[in-house]
Design an enzyme around this catalytic site. Structure first.
Site, PDB file in Angstrom:
ATOM      1  N   GLY A 184      -0.905   3.509   2.316  1.00 59.71           N
ATOM      2  CA  GLY A 184      -1.537   2.856   3.455  1.00 59.71           C
ATOM      3  C   GLY A 184      -0.565   2.024   4.264  1.00 59.71           C
ATOM      4  O   GLY A 184      -0.620   2.000   5.504  1.00 59.71           O
ATOM      5  N   ASP A 185       0.335   1.332   3.592  1.00 60.72           N
ATOM      6  CA  ASP A 185       1.355   0.552   4.302  1.00 60.72           C
ATOM      7  C   ASP A 185       2.279   1.460   5.098  1.00 60.72           C
ATOM      8  O   ASP A 185       2.641   1.154   6.240  1.00 60.72           O
ATOM      9  CB  ASP A 185       2.182  -0.260   3.305  1.00 60.72           C
ATOM     10  CG  ASP A 185       1.498  -1.557   2.895  1.00 60.72           C
ATOM     11  OD1 ASP A 185       0.872  -2.195   3.759  1.00 60.72           O
ATOM     12  OD2 ASP A 185       1.604  -1.924   1.724  1.00 60.72           O
TER      13      ASP A 185
END
Length: 416
Positions: free
Chosen positions: A185-186
């Site tokens: 996600g990052d």
């Protein structure tokens, strides 16, 4: 403030921005951990002069992240802090805020990844920044974005993956949905911030003004959901986790070879399926009504998977690879990192770039630059700077014209 590197250290000779497509673009990075710094890394890879700002008493935690270490040094830092000049500056105090605005005068992009409202609390909101430099681009990365009922919540990649629906699709039915062993996600958030910053710079060339790029980790993950949203909207279908395959896409799965290794075979298109049938010496399957086209194979996915699995289990992985490559079938191994760094394709494409790390005084391999640019290729000049404030003297002198006595005073006062 730390500025103790010897004069002969090669890291001192990098006041000019690295060459590349973004040469002449200066970036101020005030994000921590992964998403914001990943965006900064991508800008730096393409030649931007990235100045990473850390609080004097709170260095980026990424300096101590990573599963492996050598003499107390972790190597995650070398990946996302490469090509960046590192300075310290306390944005929580008025004098630090004034210095930051002075830096903004010389910048094109700011990347920040604090909880929404933090910059405003420090009197550094968009209204202040754009008034100071109307051409500035502010890329903001947060868990849920700058607006909406969840905006004030803290957000990490793992939660964003779950909230977006992305994590639900991972794993096997009726099992806990696992995470990938990287911060997906990052990384997605960082890539969208990079993309947005580039688009804003192009728009600035037309309008003369910068803008805010608002990236939510949850939305970056949601953007990866392919047809799940229209499928649900029109039919009520909720896609479920499907293990090692995609439902209704066949054959496209992991298959175990005779020597126990996993091989991916993806032959779900009609032409590829025909090639696979010939490679398996099963040409009659091409006209089998169960497998005659994409839809039929999807409806009989278990049957075709079993046939391919039985065939694969009679060949070792290298033999399977040779047969499939000769037949023109899409296939490949499931590599560990040890396999990856030996892979001749990645090596031929310069996907393992040496980063000079002054902490261990040696080159450390890191991931190469994507994409490849023929006219203005990206470069890796150095690994992440070894200490917070490593470039204080250079940045504050070169950009702001501060003399050594003023730099020393600011350091003693804890401002830098």
């Amino acid at each position: 403030m730390t500025d103790t590197a010897p004069a002969t250290d090669p890291l001192l000779d990098h006041a000019a921005p690295p060459s590349g497509a973004l040469e002449g673009i200066r970036v101020l990075e005030i994000g921590t951990l992964i998403a914001g710094p990943f965006a900064g890394r991508l800008l730096g890879d393409m030649g931007a002069d990235v100045v990473k700002i850390e609080a004097p008493d709170r260095p980026d935690p990424l300096r101590t992240w990573g599963q492996a270490e050598e003499d107390g040094h972790h190597f995650f830092w070398t990946v996302h802090a490469r090509n960046k000049r590192c300075i310290t500056l306390d944005l929580r105090v008025p004098e630090g805020q004034k210095l930051f605005l002075d830096l903004v005068d010389h910048a094109d992009v700011i990347i920040e990844s604090f909880r929404p409202g933090t910059l405003e609390h420090w009197n550094l909101g968009w209204d202040v920044l754009s008034a100071r430099n109307p051409r500035i681009v502010l890329a903001r990365v947060s868990g849920y974005g700058q607006t909406g009922p969840y905006a004030s919540r803290p957000g990490y990649a793992s939660v964003a993956e779950g909230a977006s629906g992305l994590r639900f699709l991972n794993g096997f039915p009726d099992q806990p949905p696992p995470r990938l062993a990287v911060s997906l996600g990052d990384s997605l958030g960082g890539m969208f911030a990079f993309q947005g910053a580039l688009a804003a710079l192009v728009a600035r060339d037309r309008t003369g003004r910068g803008q805010v790029v608002d990236v939510a980790l949850s939305e970056a993950c949601l953007a990866m959901l392919e047809s799940t949203i229209p499928d649900y909207h029109r039919t009520g279908h909720i896609r479920q986790p499907s293990g090692t395959r995609l439902d209704k896409i066949a054959p496209s799965n992991l298959y175990k070879s005779a020597d126990g290794r996993w091989v991916i075979i993806a032959a779900n298109q009609d032409t590829l399926f025909a090639r696979l049938c010939h490679a398996m010496d099963r040409p009659e399957l091409i006209d089998d009504e169960r497998f005659v086209d994409h839809v039929a194979r999807g409806q009989n996915q278990d049957d075709i998977d079993k046939i391919v699995a039985d065939w694969a289990s009679n060949h070792d992985a290298d033999e399977l690879s040779a047969l499939l490559i000769e037949a023109g079938v899409v296939s490949g191994p499931v590599n560990t990192v040890a396999d990856v760094v030996r892979d001749p394709q990645f090596r031929a494409r310069d996907m393992f770039v040496p980063h000079y790390d002054s902490r261990v005084r040696a080159d450390i391999l890191g991931p190469g630059i994507v994409p490849k640019m023929t006219g203005t290729p990206g470069t890796v000049k150095w690994a992440g700077q070894p200490e917070p404030g490593f470039d204080n003297r250079h940045v504050y002198t070169d950009l702001l014209g501060l003399d050594p006595s003023e730099i020393a005073r600011l350091s003693d006062a804890g401002v830098i």
